[in-house]
Design a protein around this motif. Structure first.
Motif, PDB file in Angstrom:
ATOM      1  N   VAL B 109     -55.339  48.442 -58.228  1.00  0.00           N
ATOM      2  CA  VAL B 109     -54.896  49.211 -57.064  1.00  0.00           C
ATOM      3  C   VAL B 109     -56.264  49.696 -56.580  1.00  0.00           C
ATOM      4  N   THR B 110     -56.548  49.780 -55.257  1.00  0.00           N
ATOM      5  CA  THR B 110     -57.446  50.510 -54.618  1.00  0.00           C
ATOM      6  C   THR B 110     -57.171  50.917 -53.289  1.00  0.00           C
ATOM      7  N   ALA B 111     -57.866  51.521 -52.599  1.00  0.00           N
ATOM      8  CA  ALA B 111     -57.685  52.168 -51.284  1.00  0.00           C
ATOM      9  C   ALA B 111     -59.162  52.185 -50.513  1.00  0.00           C
ATOM     10  N   VAL B 112     -58.848  51.849 -49.102  1.00  0.00           N
ATOM     11  CA  VAL B 112     -60.103  51.890 -48.460  1.00  0.00           C
ATOM     12  C   VAL B 112     -60.307  53.109 -47.195  1.00  0.00           C
ATOM     13  N   ASP B 113     -59.424  53.968 -47.132  1.00  0.00           N
ATOM     14  CA  ASP B 113     -59.782  54.799 -46.582  1.00  0.00           C
ATOM     15  C   ASP B 113     -59.633  56.401 -47.088  1.00  0.00           C
ATOM     16  N   VAL B 114     -58.320  56.471 -47.391  1.00  0.00           N
ATOM     17  CA  VAL B 114     -57.938  57.949 -48.168  1.00  0.00           C
ATOM     18  C   VAL B 114     -57.072  57.666 -49.411  1.00  0.00           C
ATOM     19  N   ASN B 115     -57.094  58.906 -50.128  1.00  0.00           N
ATOM     20  CA  ASN B 115     -55.919  58.592 -51.384  1.00  0.00           C
ATOM     21  C   ASN B 115     -54.566  58.119 -51.020  1.00  0.00           C
ATOM     22  N   HIS B 116     -54.101  57.233 -51.595  1.00  0.00           N
ATOM     23  CA  HIS B 116     -52.531  56.930 -51.467  1.00  0.00           C
ATOM     24  C   HIS B 116     -52.063  56.810 -52.839  1.00  0.00           C
ATOM     25  N   GLY B 117     -50.664  56.898 -52.916  1.00  0.00           N
ATOM     26  CA  GLY B 117     -50.115  56.750 -54.217  1.00  0.00           C
ATOM     27  C   GLY B 117     -49.150  55.465 -54.143  1.00  0.00           C
ATOM     28  N   PHE B 118     -49.388  54.693 -55.135  1.00  0.00           N
ATOM     29  CA  PHE B 118     -48.624  53.240 -55.360  1.00  0.00           C
ATOM     30  C   PHE B 118     -47.453  53.554 -56.296  1.00  0.00           C
ATOM     31  N   GLY B 119     -46.314  53.928 -55.675  1.00  0.00           N
ATOM     32  CA  GLY B 119     -45.127  54.230 -56.215  1.00  0.00           C
ATOM     33  C   GLY B 119     -44.105  53.114 -56.345  1.00  0.00           C
ATOM     34  N   ILE B 120     -43.684  52.575 -57.452  1.00  0.00           N
ATOM     35  CA  ILE B 120     -42.790  51.291 -57.549  1.00  0.00           C
ATOM     36  C   ILE B 120     -41.541  51.835 -57.685  1.00  0.00           C
ATOM     37  N   TYR B 121     -40.557  51.544 -56.629  1.00  0.00           N
ATOM     38  CA  TYR B 121     -38.987  51.760 -56.566  1.00  0.00           C
ATOM     39  C   TYR B 121     -38.399  50.727 -57.204  1.00  0.00           C
ATOM     40  N   ALA B 122     -37.561  50.905 -58.017  1.00  0.00           N
ATOM     41  CA  ALA B 122     -36.568  49.494 -58.557  1.00  0.00           C
ATOM     42  C   ALA B 122     -35.357  49.509 -57.558  1.00  0.00           C
ATOM     43  N   PRO B 123     -34.803  48.536 -57.850  1.00  0.00           N
ATOM     44  CA  PRO B 123     -33.570  48.202 -56.760  1.00  0.00           C
ATOM     45  C   PRO B 123     -32.573  49.251 -56.641  1.00  0.00           C
ATOM     46  N   GLY B 125     -33.113  52.488 -56.585  1.00  0.00           N
ATOM     47  CA  GLY B 125     -33.628  53.533 -56.232  1.00  0.00           C
ATOM     48  C   GLY B 125     -34.516  54.606 -57.059  1.00  0.00           C
ATOM     49  N   ARG B 126     -34.653  54.145 -58.253  1.00  0.00           N
ATOM     50  CA  ARG B 126     -35.312  55.068 -58.796  1.00  0.00           C
ATOM     51  C   ARG B 126     -36.979  54.595 -59.202  1.00  0.00           C
ATOM     52  N   ILE B 127     -37.935  55.459 -59.348  1.00  0.00           N
ATOM     53  CA  ILE B 127     -39.206  55.028 -59.601  1.00  0.00           C
ATOM     54  C   ILE B 127     -39.412  54.533 -61.058  1.00  0.00           C
ATOM     55  N   VAL B 128     -40.095  53.683 -61.156  1.00  0.00           N
ATOM     56  CA  VAL B 128     -40.273  52.823 -62.669  1.00  0.00           C
ATOM     57  C   VAL B 128     -41.846  53.373 -62.975  1.00  0.00           C
ATOM     58  N   THR B 129     -42.730  53.408 -62.144  1.00  0.00           N
ATOM     59  CA  THR B 129     -44.141  53.758 -62.642  1.00  0.00           C
ATOM     60  C   THR B 129     -44.779  54.008 -60.902  1.00  0.00           C
ATOM     61  N   GLN B 130     -46.013  54.625 -61.348  1.00  0.00           N
ATOM     62  CA  GLN B 130     -46.753  54.656 -60.093  1.00  0.00           C
ATOM     63  C   GLN B 130     -48.450  54.827 -60.452  1.00  0.00           C
ATOM     64  N   VAL B 131     -49.350  54.756 -59.617  1.00  0.00           N
ATOM     65  CA  VAL B 131     -50.791  55.111 -59.887  1.00  0.00           C
ATOM     66  C   VAL B 131     -51.387  55.321 -58.405  1.00  0.00           C
ATOM     67  N   GLN B 132     -52.370  56.116 -58.439  1.00  0.00           N
ATOM     68  CA  GLN B 132     -53.090  56.416 -57.432  1.00  0.00           C
ATOM     69  C   GLN B 132     -53.973  55.362 -56.978  1.00  0.00           C
ATOM     70  N   ALA B 133     -53.908  55.073 -55.542  1.00  0.00           N
ATOM     71  CA  ALA B 133     -54.837  54.199 -54.975  1.00  0.00           C
ATOM     72  C   ALA B 133     -56.245  55.118 -54.309  1.00  0.00           C
ATOM     73  N   MET B 134     -57.049  54.888 -54.832  1.00  0.00           N
ATOM     74  CA  MET B 134     -58.251  55.877 -54.509  1.00  0.00           C
ATOM     75  C   MET B 134     -59.403  54.900 -53.902  1.00  0.00           C
ATOM     76  N   PRO B 135     -59.963  55.596 -52.781  1.00  0.00           N
ATOM     77  CA  PRO B 135     -61.238  54.646 -52.403  1.00  0.00           C
ATOM     78  C   PRO B 135     -62.491  54.946 -53.325  1.00  0.00           C
ATOM     79  N   GLY B 136     -62.828  53.805 -53.549  1.00  0.00           N
ATOM     80  CA  GLY B 136     -64.073  53.552 -54.407  1.00  0.00           C
ATOM     81  C   GLY B 136     -63.798  53.453 -56.033  1.00  0.00           C
ATOM     82  N   TYR B 137     -62.661  53.310 -56.113  1.00  0.00           N
ATOM     83  CA  TYR B 137     -62.084  53.154 -57.329  1.00  0.00           C
ATOM     84  C   TYR B 137     -60.793  52.039 -57.531  1.00  0.00           C
TER      85      TYR B 137
END
Lengths: 494, 173
Positions: B109-123, B125-137
């Motif tokens: 997971v990465t980003a090209v402009d600003v920080n985003h949050g990659f949050g995965i919601y199960a069918p 409706g609950r979050i099952v996991t997440q990670v930050q999407a960061m420019p340069g990483y």
């Protein structure tokens, strides 16, 4: 000699007037920002449509303004409480007030006129990449800079004053009590509020330094001097500044609990080993939890994540066993007068602890992976901010304006205070439940299945509006008298 | 996870409310402060080590469930599928949108402009996991999807006007 005494009285009076101005201004800002919060919850409920641009502007101003308003008020309250011995410069206090006001004004202009909407945290590189004019970014960040400068002035004033009165910084930090060694000469031992103010001033300088490290490269980028800088480093500095500043606000408010509760219970917080130990631990511990904002930045070294979890767990322990357990000890069997300030403090003990427990849960890395940036986060910080930092500060403000026997002990004031407690409780509970439902924070538009809890929250927010509106009207009548004849500081502390 | 958090939080809140109620209802009585003060000291001496011990145990146990790639690889096994994810204002780009059920997936997971949050919601409706999407990483997120269905990705890091619209979906089958 007589001239010096007159000057001292005039200076003390000016300090007390400045402190009152800080508190009343902070209270007014808090109320206006609260109304903006009501708009946000109405939007979440699906009952109004602000549009995303205005929602995010309002969200940014609400966050920044709440922090600024409550911090200003608690700085004023603590200035009043410690003024008896730590003689703060009235000129410096008033200068800081003007600088603070200018900074806050720039933030208002940047958001409402300029359209700046990067959130109060302004996480880099969003401030320089957002869809608003660059002038708005300049105004917002310069506003932050001025507020930080004003806070820094206050910190320096406290550190200089404490060093002078207590004969050194270690004495001001109650090390003679901590290490059980005698105090030399005529040096006094600091009271709880004086110790808390010194601790806040030390960490305040560190926090502002981190803020400078965060802001300078952004200004350099805005000027075209650099093309950009590392987002992870920036985020570390941002939260070392922002998270620490918000947490320090609570310790300022704790000083106000020490200064208020004793007046209603006839008992006093004593400076002793546990108090000295707790506040000296806080100097270090309060700097560590900010790492929990970066748990989901997997690129951050694992060791720093673990430091964050350690800090998130540890920082609440001294506060709980010293301030909260100590406050319950003051209340128990004291034949307390259930005046509005005491109700605010009791509610604060509830909400601060509940918010703290929620923070510890979310401060666990494994749990944070599914709770981070859901409404669980505003749930816990609204709990300890609305009940703790703000609630304790308003308890002291009402005590300052009313005294033990005044309007704050009336039936109406007490009913309004209980209304505040119920309103705040229902409001944060809806946030907590939404967090468990995985509702994301900072969303302008909520899905229909998320709106129900926001609809439940709105009546509680309206109850808050009624409670604070009523208390404002009661408090305002006392302000002119308090301005003309500043009262002696409350006698609740040792 | 959310149910467990809710139950724990509810129990703690009820217990704490009970403590405050007990103290508040006894605040009208007259008890010598010396007696109360002695109890406060005992609570501090006994309670602080107990709470510290409980927190230490919680800390150690929680280390078994870290979400980071190396920890999940130990628990779940090495990834069998790799999905490249890029966040930008205000959209997600995924290298594939169909993911096999029961296999370990690595999201890069990465980003090209600003920080985003990659949050995965199960069918459900609950979050099952997440990670930050960061420019340069590029952050590595490992997960195994055992429930089939359509999962929704929502941005969980505020990224200005279109933040709430920044969504995508993938199917687990």
């Amino acid at each position: 000699m007589a001239g010096n005494a007159r000057n001292d009285v005039a200076a003390r009076r000016s300090v007390e007037q400045a402190a009152l101005a800080y508190m009343v201004t902070g209270f007014a800002i808090f109320l206006v920002m609260g109304l903006l919060g009501l708009l946000m919850r109405l939007q979440h409920a699906g009952w109004i449509d602000l549009g995303p641009r205005w929602f995010y502007r309002i969200m940014t101003l609400h966050g920044a303004g709440m922090v600024a308003g409550v911090l200003l008020a608690s700085l004023g309250g603590v200035s009043q409480v410690i003024a008896a011995r730590i003689r703060l410069s009235p000129r410096l206090l008033w200068s800081a007030y003007v600088v603070y006001f200018l900074g806050s004004g720039l933030v208002v202009l940047a958001t409402l006129v300029g359209g700046f909407a990067a959130g109060w945290t302004t996480t880099y590189p969003l401030p320089v990449r957002g869809d608003w004019p660059v002038s708005a970014t300049w105004a917002f960040l310069l506003g932050y800079t001025l507020v930080a400068v004003a806070f820094l002035l206050w910190c320096f004033a406290v550190l200089v004053g404490a060093r002078r009165v207590f004969g050194g910084l270690t004495n001001a930090l109650a090390w003679p009590v901590l290490f059980r060694r005698p105090v030399g000469g005529e040096q006094p031992i600091p009271t709880g509020p004086e110790l808390a103010a010194t601790v806040v001033a030390i960490d305040g300088v560190i926090a502002v330094l981190a803020g400078v490290i965060y802001l300078v490269p952004i200004f350099a980028q805005l000027l075209g001097l650099v093309s950009g800088f590392d987002v992870l480093f920036a985020k570390n500095m941002l939260f070392l500044f922002g998270h620490t500043l918000v947490n320090l606000n609570i310790y300022l408010a704790v000083a106000l609990v020490y200064a208020t509760l004793g007046a209603y219970t006839g008992r006093a917080f004593k400076m002793n080993f546990p108090v000295a130990l707790a506040f000296n631990l806080v100097i270090v511990l309060v700097l560590l939890p900010y790492f929990h904002h970066l748990y989901q930045d997997f690129a951050q070294p694992l060791a720093l994540h673990l430091v964050g979890q350690f800090g998130s767990y540890a920082v609440g322990v001294p506060a709980f066993f010293v301030t909260i357990v100590g406050s319950l000890g003051l209340l128990y069997g004291s034949r307390v007068r259930w005046s509005a300030p005491v109700i605010f403090i009791l509610a604060g003990l509830w909400g601060w602890t509940v918010g703290g427990m929620a923070a510890v849960i979310d401060g666990t890395i494994a749990i944070n992976n599914v709770m981070h940036n859901t409404l669980w986060v505003p749930a816990h910080f609204h709990s300890y901010y609305l009940f703790g930092a703000a609630g304790y500060t308003w308890a002291y403000l009402f005590h300052r304006l009313s005294g033990v026997e005044g309007w704050a002990s009336s039936v109406l004031a007490r009913r309004l205070a209980w209304s505040y407690a119920i309103g705040a409780g229902g409001f944060v509970l809806a946030f907590f439940l939404s967090g468990l439902q995985s509702v994301p924070r900072r969303f302008a538009v909520h899905l229909p299945e998320w709106q129900g809890l926001a609809q439940v929250a709105v009546p509680f927010v309206l109850l808050l509006v009624i409670a604070f509106g009523g208390l404002l009207l009661m408090a305002l009548r006392s302000v002119p008298a308090a301005w003309r004849l500043p009262v002696a500081e409350p006698t609740g502390d040792d | 996870m959310q149910v467990g958090v809710g139950v724990l939080f509810l129990l703690l809140t009820i217990a704490w409310t009970g403590v405050l109620w007990w103290v508040a209802t006894r605040s009208g009585q007259a008890v010598p402060y010396e007696r109360v003060s002695a109890v406060v000291s005992r609570v501090r001496r006994a309670g602080a080590p107990l709470v510290v011990a409980l927190l230490a145990i919680a800390f150690l146990v929680s280390l078994l469930f870290l979400p980071y790639a190396s920890s999940r690889a130990q628990r779940l096994g090495e990834p069998a599928v790799t999905v490249d994810v890029t966040g930008r204002m205000w959209a997600w780009e995924l290298s594939q949108t169909t993911i096999p059920r029961g296999q370990v997936v690595e999201f890069r997971v990465t980003a090209v402009d600003v920080n985003h949050g990659f949050g995965i919601y199960a069918p459900d409706g609950r979050i099952v996991t997440q990670v930050q999407a960061m420019p340069g990483y590029t952050n590595r997120l490992l997960f195994r999807f055992d429930q089939p269905g359509v999962y929704t990705i929502r941005c969980l890091e505020f990224c200005a006007t279109g933040h709430h619209l920044m969504q995508a979906q993938f199917t687990v089958q």
